[in-house]
Design an enzyme around this catalytic site. Structure first.
Site, short mmCIF file in Angstrom:
data_model
loop_
_atom_site.label_atom_id
_atom_site.label_comp_id
_atom_site.label_asym_id
_atom_site.label_seq_id
_atom_site.Cartn_x
_atom_site.Cartn_y
_atom_site.Cartn_z
N HIS A 129 0.71 -1.74 -0.44
CA HIS A 129 0.13 -0.39 0.26
C HIS A 129 0.80 1.00 0.05
CE1 HIS A 129 0.92 -0.41 4.67
NE2 HIS A 129 0.93 0.15 4.72
N ARG A 157 9.92 -1.04 1.84
CA ARG A 157 9.85 -0.18 -0.01
C ARG A 157 9.73 -0.56 -0.93
NH1 ARG A 157 12.81 2.14 4.22
NH2 ARG A 157 11.37 3.58 5.77
#
Length: 228
Positions: free
Chosen positions: A91, A110
Site C-alpha cells: 500500500h 519499500r
C-alpha cells in the site's frame, strides 16, 4: 495498456506475483520505456488510476512504482471513515491527513516512490498477492455509549474508536495502554489527580495503571488501545 491492466484483475495469486516480480526486476532501459508508454496513454485517459500515474510521476519521475495505481485499489476516505489493511498488503499513502495505527512491527519495506532504500527481494517475501475488492477494506462504525464510535478490525492487536468529547459524561475504563489524539476541538483529560490539555494535533499516553480517566471539552478524540 488499458486491456493489460484490466487483465490483471483476473490473474491468480501466483501469476500476479510473477507479473509484479517481473515488473520490478526490469532493466532500467526497459523500465524507462514502459513508464514513458504508460504516461503517454495516461495523458489521454480520465480514469482515476491513470490520472494518479501522471500525478505520481510529477513527484517521482521515471520511478517504475508510479504504475502502482494500476496494480492496487485506489481508495478514497472521507472525514469520519476508516479502513483496514492486513499484514502483507502492499500500500501507499497518496494525499490528505489520516491517522495510521499499526501492530508492533520492526520493519518497513519499500518498493518505490521514495528516496529511501528499496529492497524488492525482501519485499516480495512479505507481500500477500491476494485480490481484495475496494468495498471490503472499509470498517463499519459501531456506535457505543458515552459518545464513542468504534471501528472494529478483524485482528486482536489493537482497538480504535473516536470519542465525541461533549457526549462523554462517564469515565472511560482502562484495560491496557492507550493513546488519545485530539482530532478537533479542545479537551482536558483527567486521570486521578493528573490532567493534560489537548488541542488539535496533540496527543497523550494513558498508562494501563490509570484504571480510568475522564474527557472534558468539545470536539473529537481518536482513541487507540492496545489489547491486554
Amino acid at each position: 495498456l488499458e486491456s493489460l491492466v484490466e487483465a490483471l484483475c483476473w490473474l491468480g495469486e501466483g501469476k500476479l506475483r510473477a507479473f509484479y516480480e517481473h515488473l520490478m526486476g526490469l532493466k532500467e532501459e526497459k523500465k524507462d520505456c514502459l513508464v514513458a508508454a504508460a504516461l503517454s496513454f495516461a495523458e489521454t485517459s480520465d480514469h482515476p488510476a491513470w490520472q494518479e500515474v501522471c500525478r505520481l510521476n510529477q513527484f517521482y519521475p521515471g520511478d517504475i512504482a508510479v504504475l502502482s495505481p494500476l496494480l492496487l485499489n485506489v481508495v478514497e476516505l472521507t472525514p469520519g471513515q476508516a479502513m483496514f489493511l492486513r499484514a502483507g498488503t502492499l500500500h501507499t499513502y497518496l494525499e490528505g491527513t489520516a491517522l495510521e495505527i499499526m501492530a508492533c512491527s520492526d520493519n518497513v519495506l519499500r518498493g518505490g516512490l521514495t528516496s529511501k532504500h528499496v529492497d524488492v527481494p525482501e519485499l516480495l517475501k512479505t507481500i500477500e498477492f491476494v485480490t481484495v475488492a475496494p468495498a471490503d477494506v472499509y470498517l463499519k462504525p459501531e456506535r457505543e455509549e458515552n459518545g464513542e464510535t468504534r471501528f472494529v478490525s478483524p485482528v486482536d492487536d489493537f482497538l480504535f474508536s473516536v470519542i465525541q468529547s461533549e457526549q462523554a459524561s462517564e469515565p472511560f475504563q482502562v484495560k491496557a495502554a492507550e493513546i488519545l489524539f485530539c482530532v478537533e476541538g479542545h479537551q482536558c483529560i483527567r486521570a486521578g489527580e493528573r490532567s493534560v490539555e489537548l488541542t488539535p494535533g496533540s496527543a497523550c499516553f494513558i498508562s494501563a495503571m490509570a484504571e480510568s480517566y475522564r474527557v472534558e471539552g468539545v470536539g473529537r478524540l481518536a482513541r487507540a488501545t492496545s489489547t491486554p
